[in-house]
Design a protein around this motif. Structure first.
Motif, PDB file in Angstrom:
ATOM      1  N   LEU A  20       0.835  -1.206   0.000  1.00 48.76           N
ATOM      2  CA  LEU A  20       0.000   0.000   0.000  1.00 48.76           C
ATOM      3  C   LEU A  20       0.864   1.248   0.000  1.00 48.76           C
ATOM      4  O   LEU A  20       0.658   2.167  -0.809  1.00 48.76           O
ATOM      5  CB  LEU A  20      -0.922   0.014   1.221  1.00 48.76           C
ATOM      6  N   LEU A  21       1.857   1.299   0.881  1.00 46.05           N
ATOM      7  CA  LEU A  21       2.755   2.454   0.944  1.00 46.05           C
ATOM      8  C   LEU A  21       3.474   2.659  -0.383  1.00 46.05           C
ATOM      9  O   LEU A  21       3.642   3.785  -0.845  1.00 46.05           O
ATOM     10  CB  LEU A  21       3.756   2.274   2.088  1.00 46.05           C
ATOM     11  N   GLY A  22       3.881   1.566  -1.014  1.00 46.98           N
ATOM     12  CA  GLY A  22       4.555   1.649  -2.308  1.00 46.98           C
ATOM     13  C   GLY A  22       3.653   2.195  -3.399  1.00 46.98           C
ATOM     14  O   GLY A  22       4.085   3.007  -4.229  1.00 46.98           O
ATOM     15  N   ARG A  23       2.394   1.763  -3.395  1.00 44.50           N
ATOM     16  CA  ARG A  23       1.449   2.275  -4.399  1.00 44.50           C
ATOM     17  C   ARG A  23       1.228   3.776  -4.222  1.00 44.50           C
ATOM     18  O   ARG A  23       1.197   4.527  -5.202  1.00 44.50           O
ATOM     19  CB  ARG A  23       0.111   1.535  -4.315  1.00 44.50           C
ATOM     20  N   VAL A  24       1.079   4.196  -2.973  1.00 46.14           N
ATOM     21  CA  VAL A  24       0.869   5.628  -2.699  1.00 46.14           C
ATOM     22  C   VAL A  24       2.102   6.411  -3.139  1.00 46.14           C
ATOM     23  O   VAL A  24       1.986   7.455  -3.793  1.00 46.14           O
ATOM     24  CB  VAL A  24       0.546   5.864  -1.202  1.00 46.14           C
ATOM     25  N   PHE A  25       3.288   5.902  -2.808  1.00 50.61           N
ATOM     26  CA  PHE A  25       4.530   6.571  -3.215  1.00 50.61           C
ATOM     27  C   PHE A  25       4.602   6.686  -4.736  1.00 50.61           C
ATOM     28  O   PHE A  25       4.926   7.752  -5.268  1.00 50.61           O
ATOM     29  CB  PHE A  25       5.737   5.797  -2.675  1.00 50.61           C
ATOM     30  N   ASP A  26       4.278   5.604  -5.437  1.00 52.66           N
ATOM     31  CA  ASP A  26       4.329   5.630  -6.902  1.00 52.66           C
ATOM     32  C   ASP A  26       3.349   6.638  -7.489  1.00 52.66           C
ATOM     33  O   ASP A  26       3.631   7.257  -8.514  1.00 52.66           O
ATOM     34  CB  ASP A  26       4.049   4.238  -7.471  1.00 52.66           C
ATOM     35  N   ARG A  44       6.661  11.273   4.824  1.00 50.64           N
ATOM     36  CA  ARG A  44       5.335  11.878   4.973  1.00 50.64           C
ATOM     37  C   ARG A  44       4.238  10.819   4.810  1.00 50.64           C
ATOM     38  O   ARG A  44       3.289  10.774   5.592  1.00 50.64           O
ATOM     39  CB  ARG A  44       5.178  12.997   3.938  1.00 50.64           C
ATOM     40  N   ILE A  45       4.386   9.948   3.827  1.00 48.47           N
ATOM     41  CA  ILE A  45       3.409   8.883   3.599  1.00 48.47           C
ATOM     42  C   ILE A  45       3.346   7.963   4.816  1.00 48.47           C
ATOM     43  O   ILE A  45       2.262   7.633   5.307  1.00 48.47           O
ATOM     44  CB  ILE A  45       3.764   8.087   2.325  1.00 48.47           C
ATOM     45  N   ILE A  46       4.502   7.562   5.315  1.00 46.89           N
ATOM     46  CA  ILE A  46       4.544   6.656   6.461  1.00 46.89           C
ATOM     47  C   ILE A  46       3.978   7.330   7.706  1.00 46.89           C
ATOM     48  O   ILE A  46       3.220   6.720   8.464  1.00 46.89           O
ATOM     49  CB  ILE A  46       5.977   6.146   6.691  1.00 46.89           C
ATOM     50  N   ALA A  47       4.304   8.588   7.921  1.00 47.64           N
ATOM     51  CA  ALA A  47       3.773   9.311   9.085  1.00 47.64           C
ATOM     52  C   ALA A  47       2.255   9.389   9.025  1.00 47.64           C
ATOM     53  O   ALA A  47       1.573   9.179  10.037  1.00 47.64           O
ATOM     54  CB  ALA A  47       4.381  10.711   9.156  1.00 47.64           C
ATOM     55  N   ASN A  48       1.716   9.678   7.860  1.00 51.11           N
ATOM     56  CA  ASN A  48       0.265   9.745   7.712  1.00 51.11           C
ATOM     57  C   ASN A  48      -0.377   8.378   7.935  1.00 51.11           C
ATOM     58  O   ASN A  48      -1.418   8.265   8.584  1.00 51.11           O
ATOM     59  CB  ASN A  48      -0.123  10.306   6.343  1.00 51.11           C
ATOM     60  N   GLU A  56      -6.163   4.083   0.774  1.00 45.36           N
ATOM     61  CA  GLU A  56      -5.163   4.503  -0.214  1.00 45.36           C
ATOM     62  C   GLU A  56      -5.427   5.892  -0.766  1.00 45.36           C
ATOM     63  O   GLU A  56      -4.513   6.721  -0.813  1.00 45.36           O
ATOM     64  CB  GLU A  56      -5.095   3.480  -1.349  1.00 45.36           C
ATOM     65  N   ASP A  57      -6.658   6.164  -1.186  1.00 44.79           N
ATOM     66  CA  ASP A  57      -6.950   7.485  -1.768  1.00 44.79           C
ATOM     67  C   ASP A  57      -6.799   8.600  -0.736  1.00 44.79           C
ATOM     68  O   ASP A  57      -6.274   9.671  -1.049  1.00 44.79           O
ATOM     69  CB  ASP A  57      -8.352   7.507  -2.374  1.00 44.79           C
ATOM     70  N   ASN A  58      -7.241   8.358   0.491  1.00 42.75           N
ATOM     71  CA  ASN A  58      -7.084   9.367   1.543  1.00 42.75           C
ATOM     72  C   ASN A  58      -5.615   9.572   1.898  1.00 42.75           C
ATOM     73  O   ASN A  58      -5.192  10.695   2.196  1.00 42.75           O
ATOM     74  CB  ASN A  58      -7.880   8.976   2.793  1.00 42.75           C
ATOM     75  N   LEU A  59      -4.843   8.495   1.856  1.00 42.83           N
ATOM     76  CA  LEU A  59      -3.411   8.597   2.139  1.00 42.83           C
ATOM     77  C   LEU A  59      -2.712   9.418   1.059  1.00 42.83           C
ATOM     78  O   LEU A  59      -1.838  10.236   1.360  1.00 42.83           O
ATOM     79  CB  LEU A  59      -2.805   7.195   2.255  1.00 42.83           C
ATOM     80  N   VAL A  60      -3.119   9.254  -0.183  1.00 41.23           N
ATOM     81  CA  VAL A  60      -2.562  10.058  -1.278  1.00 41.23           C
ATOM     82  C   VAL A  60      -2.882  11.534  -1.045  1.00 41.23           C
ATOM     83  O   VAL A  60      -1.995  12.394  -1.123  1.00 41.23           O
ATOM     84  CB  VAL A  60      -3.101   9.594  -2.658  1.00 41.23           C
ATOM     85  N   LEU A  61      -4.139  11.822  -0.744  1.00 40.30           N
ATOM     86  CA  LEU A  61      -4.541  13.216  -0.532  1.00 40.30           C
ATOM     87  C   LEU A  61      -3.788  13.846   0.639  1.00 40.30           C
ATOM     88  O   LEU A  61      -3.295  14.969   0.531  1.00 40.30           O
ATOM     89  CB  LEU A  61      -6.053  13.298  -0.281  1.00 40.30           C
TER      90      LEU A  61
END
Length: 69
Positions: A20-26, A44-48, A56-61
């Motif tokens: 999941l973290l990798g997809r958001v990063f990509d 930032r992604i990991i902290a969130n 996933e979508d909320n993590l991207v935002l």
């Protein structure tokens, strides 16, 4: 990949969480980013995620913005 290294340093994540973290990063990385910028993005992604944002979508935002804003 910066997200994998940063995730490993941050703590224990399951394989599905790392995926999941990798997809958001990509979705958020930009080719013109420096290594420092990519590391900051990964952090930032990991902290969130660790703050409870697991969709996933909320993590991207949430991860588009600098922490604390």
């Amino acid at each position: 990949m910066p997200i994998r290294r940063t995730a490993e340093r941050a703590g224990v994540f399951t394989p599905s969480e790392i995926a999941l973290l990798g997809r958001v990063f990509d979705r958020l990385k930009v080719n013109a980013q420096s290594d420092h910028e990519r590391e900051a993005l990964a952090s930032r992604i990991i902290a969130n995620f660790m703050a409870g944002i697991e969709d996933e979508d909320n993590l991207v935002l949430a991860s588009k913005r600098p922490l604390g804003r």
